[in-house]
Structure formats: structure tokens, C-alpha cells
Design a protein around this motif. Structure first.
Motif, short mmCIF file in Angstrom:
data_model
loop_
_atom_site.label_atom_id
_atom_site.label_comp_id
_atom_site.label_asym_id
_atom_site.label_seq_id
_atom_site.Cartn_x
_atom_site.Cartn_y
_atom_site.Cartn_z
N ARG A 124 3.70 5.33 3.23
CA ARG A 124 5.08 5.68 2.84
C ARG A 124 5.98 5.77 4.06
NH1 ARG A 124 2.97 9.92 0.19
NH2 ARG A 124 2.40 9.35 -1.91
N ALA B 201 9.27 3.69 4.98
CA ALA B 201 10.54 4.38 5.20
C ALA B 201 11.13 4.07 6.57
CB ALA B 201 10.35 5.89 5.04
N GLY C 52 12.77 -2.10 -3.42
CA GLY C 52 13.29 -0.74 -3.52
C GLY C 52 12.31 0.34 -3.10
N ASP D 129 11.43 1.26 -0.18
CA ASP D 129 11.87 2.06 0.96
C ASP D 129 12.70 3.25 0.49
OD1 ASP D 129 13.70 0.16 0.12
OD2 ASP D 129 14.34 -0.38 2.14
N GLN D 130 13.60 3.04 -0.46
CA GLN D 130 14.39 4.15 -0.98
C GLN D 130 13.51 5.08 -1.82
OE1 GLN D 130 15.58 0.90 -1.70
NE2 GLN D 130 17.09 0.81 -0.07
N ARG D 131 12.62 4.50 -2.61
CA ARG D 131 11.76 5.29 -3.47
C ARG D 131 10.86 6.21 -2.64
NH1 ARG D 131 10.14 5.27 -8.70
NH2 ARG D 131 8.02 5.88 -9.13
N SER D 132 10.34 5.71 -1.51
CA SER D 132 9.47 6.51 -0.65
C SER D 132 10.20 7.71 -0.10
CB SER D 132 8.93 5.67 0.51
OG SER D 132 8.06 4.69 0.04
N VAL D 133 11.42 7.51 0.34
CA VAL D 133 12.22 8.61 0.88
C VAL D 133 12.47 9.64 -0.20
CG1 VAL D 133 14.47 9.21 1.85
CG2 VAL D 133 13.26 7.21 2.69
N LEU D 134 12.86 9.17 -1.38
CA LEU D 134 13.14 10.10 -2.48
C LEU D 134 11.88 10.87 -2.88
CD1 LEU D 134 15.15 11.19 -4.51
CD2 LEU D 134 14.58 9.26 -6.00
#
Length: 115
Positions: free
Chosen positions: A22, A26, A79, A81-86
Motif C-alpha cells: 500500500r 501511495a 485508482g 493510489d487514492q484508495r490506499s491513502v483513504l
């Protein structure tokens, strides 16, 4: 992709493997559409059992971060990269809430109240 595990971390190894991947996503080390090295290579690089790596990869697949394709290996989803941060933020929220005495159900009700 350079992954490292923290031997002082008390989390199970498969969670650490998933977290390291993850983090790599990210931080832009690998992005949507990129193929990950085979599980055997990852296990050798990390010094853990291949089944531990596979368990971490399956968890990321279940979260929608990775996609398993026959003959094409494991790739990062669009997507991711955004999902991992969230997901990291949500995990932190759940941990903080538990420390303060709130359950996951309490959090869901709070979120419903905001939305």
C-alpha cells in the motif's frame, strides 16, 4: 519496488506485507496497471514465507487495490493510489475511535449523521 518490513512491528506479517505494498503504491513506486513481482520473489526479498506474501496480496485484492489475472500476474488497479491513502486514513480512524471507546457501529452512525 523496494519493500521493507519492521521486525519490531507487532502486526501479523501478512498485514505488514499488505501495508508495505500500500505504501509503495501511495508513494508512487508502482501505479495503476503496473505488475508486481511474483509472490516467490517478494517472499525472498522480504525474508518471509511465500504463503504470508500471498495472504497479504489476497487482502489487497479483496480491498480492490490489486487485481489477479491468469497469465498476467498481479497488477495494481486503476485508482488504487487514492484508495490506499483513504484506506490508511480509515484504519487510523477506526484505531483512534477504538482507543476512545467507540465501536465500528458508532463510527458508521457518526458518518451517516454527517452525510
Amino acid at each position: 519496488m523496494l519493500l521493507r518490513l519492521d521486525i519490531a512491528d507487532s502486526r501479523p506479517l501478512h498485514e505488514q506485507v499488505a501495508g508495505a505494498i500500500r505504501r509503495a503504491i501511495a508513494e508512487g513506486e508502482c501505479g495503476p496497471g503496473d505488475r508486481l513481482p511474483p509472490a516467490r520473489e517478494l517472499s525472498q526479498a522480504l525474508g518471509v514465507n511465500v504463503n504470508t506474501v500471498l495472504r497479504g496480496l489476497r487482502a489487497l485484492r479483496d480491498e480492490g487495490v490489486l487485481e489477479f489475472r491468469r497469465g498476467r500476474g498481479v497488477t495494481v488497479t486503476e485508482g488504487a493510489d487514492q484508495r490506499s491513502v483513504l484506506l490508511d486514513l480509515v484504519r487510523g480512524l477506526v484505531t483512534d475511535a477504538a482507543r476512545l471507546g467507540y465501536s465500528k457501529t458508532d463510527l458508521i452512525e457518526m458518518i451517516r449523521g454527517i452525510a
